[in-house]
Design a protein around this motif. Structure first.
Motif, PDB file in Angstrom:
ATOM      1  N   ALA A   1       1.057  -0.931   0.032  1.00 32.30           N
ATOM      2  CA  ALA A   1       0.351  -0.360   0.113  1.00 32.30           C
ATOM      3  C   ALA A   1       0.957   1.437   0.372  1.00 32.30           C
ATOM      4  O   ALA A   1       0.522   1.928  -0.664  1.00 32.30           O
ATOM      5  CB  ALA A   1      -0.837  -0.124   1.307  1.00 32.30           C
ATOM      6  N   MET A   2       1.887   1.212   0.700  1.00 32.54           N
ATOM      7  CA  MET A   2       2.986   2.463   0.676  1.00 32.54           C
ATOM      8  C   MET A   2       3.058   2.747  -0.021  1.00 32.54           C
ATOM      9  O   MET A   2       3.731   3.840  -0.672  1.00 32.54           O
ATOM     10  CB  MET A   2       3.377   2.377   1.775  1.00 32.54           C
ATOM     11  N   LYS A   3       3.669   1.352  -1.007  1.00 33.90           N
ATOM     12  CA  LYS A   3       4.949   1.335  -1.792  1.00 33.90           C
ATOM     13  C   LYS A   3       4.068   2.073  -3.378  1.00 33.90           C
ATOM     14  O   LYS A   3       4.185   3.036  -4.264  1.00 33.90           O
ATOM     15  CB  LYS A   3       5.680   0.523  -2.207  1.00 33.90           C
ATOM     16  N   ILE A   4       2.615   1.159  -3.663  1.00 35.35           N
ATOM     17  CA  ILE A   4       1.915   1.809  -4.639  1.00 35.35           C
ATOM     18  C   ILE A   4       1.030   2.524  -4.780  1.00 35.35           C
ATOM     19  O   ILE A   4       1.098   3.290  -5.561  1.00 35.35           O
ATOM     20  CB  ILE A   4       1.128   0.449  -4.490  1.00 35.35           C
ATOM     21  N   TYR A   5       0.529   3.523  -3.414  1.00 32.33           N
ATOM     22  CA  TYR A   5       0.370   4.301  -3.600  1.00 32.33           C
ATOM     23  C   TYR A   5       0.455   5.503  -2.615  1.00 32.33           C
ATOM     24  O   TYR A   5      -0.041   6.037  -2.363  1.00 32.33           O
ATOM     25  CB  TYR A   5      -1.584   3.355  -2.995  1.00 32.33           C
ATOM     26  N   GLY A   6       1.020   5.587  -1.928  1.00 30.36           N
ATOM     27  CA  GLY A   6       1.797   6.485  -1.106  1.00 30.36           C
ATOM     28  C   GLY A   6       1.036   6.539   0.544  1.00 30.36           C
ATOM     29  O   GLY A   6       1.211   7.502   0.913  1.00 30.36           O
ATOM     30  N   THR A   7       0.290   5.531   0.535  1.00 30.78           N
ATOM     31  CA  THR A   7      -0.426   5.458   1.421  1.00 30.78           C
ATOM     32  C   THR A   7      -0.950   4.385   2.293  1.00 30.78           C
ATOM     33  O   THR A   7      -1.571   2.800   1.489  1.00 30.78           O
ATOM     34  CB  THR A   7      -1.591   6.451   2.086  1.00 30.78           C
ATOM     35  N   ASP A   8      -0.753   3.775   4.017  1.00 34.67           N
ATOM     36  CA  ASP A   8      -1.961   2.871   4.583  1.00 34.67           C
ATOM     37  C   ASP A   8      -3.628   3.865   4.098  1.00 34.67           C
ATOM     38  O   ASP A   8      -4.642   2.329   4.884  1.00 34.67           O
ATOM     39  CB  ASP A   8      -1.802   2.319   5.535  1.00 34.67           C
ATOM     40  N   LYS A   9      -3.999   4.006   3.300  1.00 33.71           N
ATOM     41  CA  LYS A   9      -5.523   4.643   3.159  1.00 33.71           C
ATOM     42  C   LYS A   9      -6.175   4.345   2.398  1.00 33.71           C
ATOM     43  O   LYS A   9      -6.336   5.991   1.583  1.00 33.71           O
ATOM     44  CB  LYS A   9      -6.176   5.621   4.028  1.00 33.71           C
TER      45      LYS A   9
END
Length: 597
Positions: free
Chosen positions: A285-293
């Protein structure tokens, strides 16, 4: 016949033609046409138009009565004809010919209009006169939606065999992540209760007590700073706990409840994603979207292009990669059509967060490549980017180089900014996902100490062996969040039900046995007498309703919210108390001059 009403203001129709009825409510609107006076009477259920001519004995009374005064009106139901029918009202087929009127309560001059949307009204005015604000249609419907959501959730949980229990409001202070609200004890001088940040320990104790399935619409209290999606002070959550379950058991139980909730109360024209919802690891999530939300309505993805930039010819990024920094890019359809000023705006956005430079490439229809990197990159690097990112005509690429979670979050914010600026976010969908495999611990960059990154009561993956053999920062926990359209709506975990694992986990986070015994003694003591494996989660009721109501601020779905400074302006709280009250509680207040307001 009831003195005040025989019907509500949202009930009458052509079926009541000719009946003599009595209504009570607030004067919502008046229109005086000289010979005719129209009065819109409003109550909780709707609006009914009442009409009387100048010969009516009640004409002057109602003409001179202020808006928002409470009146009782008795009259005869008459069916409207032709163009006089009001399709916007549920009672628009009829009107009430006034025979008698009585003023029950006269309203003083209003501080603001009930009829307007109050979009330009200050927070101070709205919250000071919240009882007036709540009369407005949109806010009134938001609160009714909240009621219906809670009712729906209760029925769903009961149907699944869950039992509803209430847990204590006065409890002990514990280090659970936020500041406690403390309550002094009169009977025990110098000691304090704490309002629960969540019913965490109690719901686990209920599992130890053998109840198997628990839920509660639980009040929670945290002394936190205000955010658009978080109110300071108190909030409510759907609290859930289950025995003898693994992670997927919990997810598969609660997921259908929430998806069915959104199907029931979704806005017209919106769709709800299908089950099962995607499971995304925290690292991905952090790598692909830059957030855990992550907001999955945004189609843009973040790609790691570090390997390409190691020898791409752009010296700044090449040097960064040597210093263990990554380079990541986002492909944006249609970006080639944007002007240079647009990219300057993106650069300023990233620069404010301490990262620069933002670089970019655009790919024009004629095969030409432009952008800040167009003259710096080697031909083979450009070809590699085109292949890896599957570039088409009019696409654009933006790049940022950085390291660590803060840099990843900048990429996430940039992804959302691009999605909004390019109108790529599909507002007609509710998209859900689960974020799983959270790190058990994290490093506090300021103190250099290892801390719990999520719920300290979670079971580490690998249990005791992982705690004893792995680097703490490499240990994952059975922790999970549910996300909807970029909002965290649920957080949960498979719990640690063994005292030896709990002692070891807290030891890694810097808590000695004596501290753990003191803070969590009740739960640890219970674990010694046979504790079943168990897990659960909690959904933020306020946030669920906020999303369903399509509101940007959580206060719009809370009946009596605090302001951003954690004050109740309507009730003037918090407030000073008398010396006698303080003396009874064995408290002496010492306010420093700099803290006085």
């Amino acid at each position: 016949m009831n003195r005040y009403r025989t019907h509500t203001c949202g009930e009458l129709s052509f079926k009541n033609e000719g009946e003599q009825v009595r209504l009570s409510g607030w004067i919502h609107r008046k229109r005086n046409h000289g010979n005719l006076l129209f009065v819109d009477l409003r109550d909780h259920y709707g609006i009914t138009q009442c009409v009387l001519d100048c010969d009516n004995d009640n004409f002057d009374l109602l003409s001179n009565t202020s808006l928002e005064s409470v009146v009782t009106i008795e009259g005869k139901v008459v069916v409207r004809a032709g163009k006089t029918v009001n399709e916007k009202l549920s009672t628009g087929q009829i009107e009430l010919q006034v025979l008698k009127a009585e003023v029950l309560s006269t309203a003083a001059q209003l501080p603001f209009s009930i009829l307007s949307d109050n979009s330009d009204l200050s927070e101070e005015a709205r919250l000071t006169y919240r009882f007036l604000d709540l009369r407005r249609e949109k806010l009134h419907q938001n609160i009714l939606l909240r009621n219906n959501v809670i009712s729906f959730l209760r029925k769903k949980m009961w149907s699944l065999g869950f039992n509803e229990f209430q847990t204590p409001i006065l409890t002990a202070s514990s280090p659970e992540g936020a500041r406690d609200f403390l309550v002094p004890s009169r009977v025990h001088p110098g000691k304090f209760f704490a309002l629960p940040q969540a019913p965490q320990q109690f719901k686990q104790l209920l599992m130890v007590s053998g109840f198997d399935k628990y839920f509660q619409i639980a009040p929670c209290f945290r002394d936190e700073d205000s955010r658009a999606d978080r109110t300071p002070g108190e909030f409510y959550q759907l609290d859930v706990e289950m025995s003898y379950v693994e992670q997927e058991d919990v997810l598969n139980t609660v997921e259908p409840v929430i998806l069915s909730l959104f199907e029931e109360f979704k806005e017209e024209g919106k769709t709800v994603c299908a089950s099962p919802c995607p499971r995304i690891t925290y690292r991905d999530a952090m790598k692909i979207y830059g957030t855990d939300k992550p907001d999955l309505r945004n189609p843009l993805l973040i790609e790691d292009v570090t390997e390409i930039f190691k020898t791409a010819g752009f010296s700044i990024y090449e040097e960064n990669t040597k210093n263990q920094m990554w380079v990541r890019g986002i492909k944006v359809p249609g970006l080639a059509e944007k002007s240079r000023s647009f990219f300057e705006k993106l650069g300023e956005f990233v620069k404010k967060e301490g990262f620069s430079p933002l670089t970019y490439l655009t790919f024009l229809e004629n095969g030409e490549i432009k952008g800040s990197l167009s003259k710096s990159l080697k031909e083979d690097a450009v070809s590699a980017l085109i292949s890896k990112m599957e570039i088409k005509e009019n696409d654009g690429l933006v790049f940022v180089s950085g390291k660590g979670e803060k840099a990843e979050k900048i990429m996430g914010a940039l992804r959302m900014l691009l999605g909004k600026e390019m109108n790529l976010i599909d507002e007609s969908r509710y998209e859900f996902c689960w974020i799983v495999d959270f790190p058990m611990f994290e490093l506090n960059e300021e103190t250099g100490k290892v801390e719990f990154s999520h719920n300290p009561f979670s079971m580490p993956q690998g249990e005791m062996e992982a705690l004893e053999t792995k680097d703490p920062l490499d240990i994952y926990a059975y922790q999970y969040d549910m996300v909807c359209n970029g909002y965290e709506i649920c957080s949960g975990a498979i719990r640690n039900h063994r005292d030896d694992i709990m002692f070891k986990a807290f030891e890694i986070a810097g808590y000695g046995h004596d501290v753990v015994e003191k803070k969590f003694g009740g739960m640890l003591h219970a674990f010694k007498f046979g504790a079943p494996p168990h897990g659960g989660c909690a959904y933020g009721i306020d946030r669920l309703v906020m999303i369903l109501a399509n509101e940007s601020y959580i206060r719009e779905v809370i009946v009596f919210p605090f302001n951003q400074q954690a004050q109740d302006l309507m009730m003037d709280a918090p407030a000073e108390v008398t010396e006698a009250q303080l003396k009874e509680l064995h408290i002496k207040v010492d306010i420093k001059e700099k803290d006085k307001k």
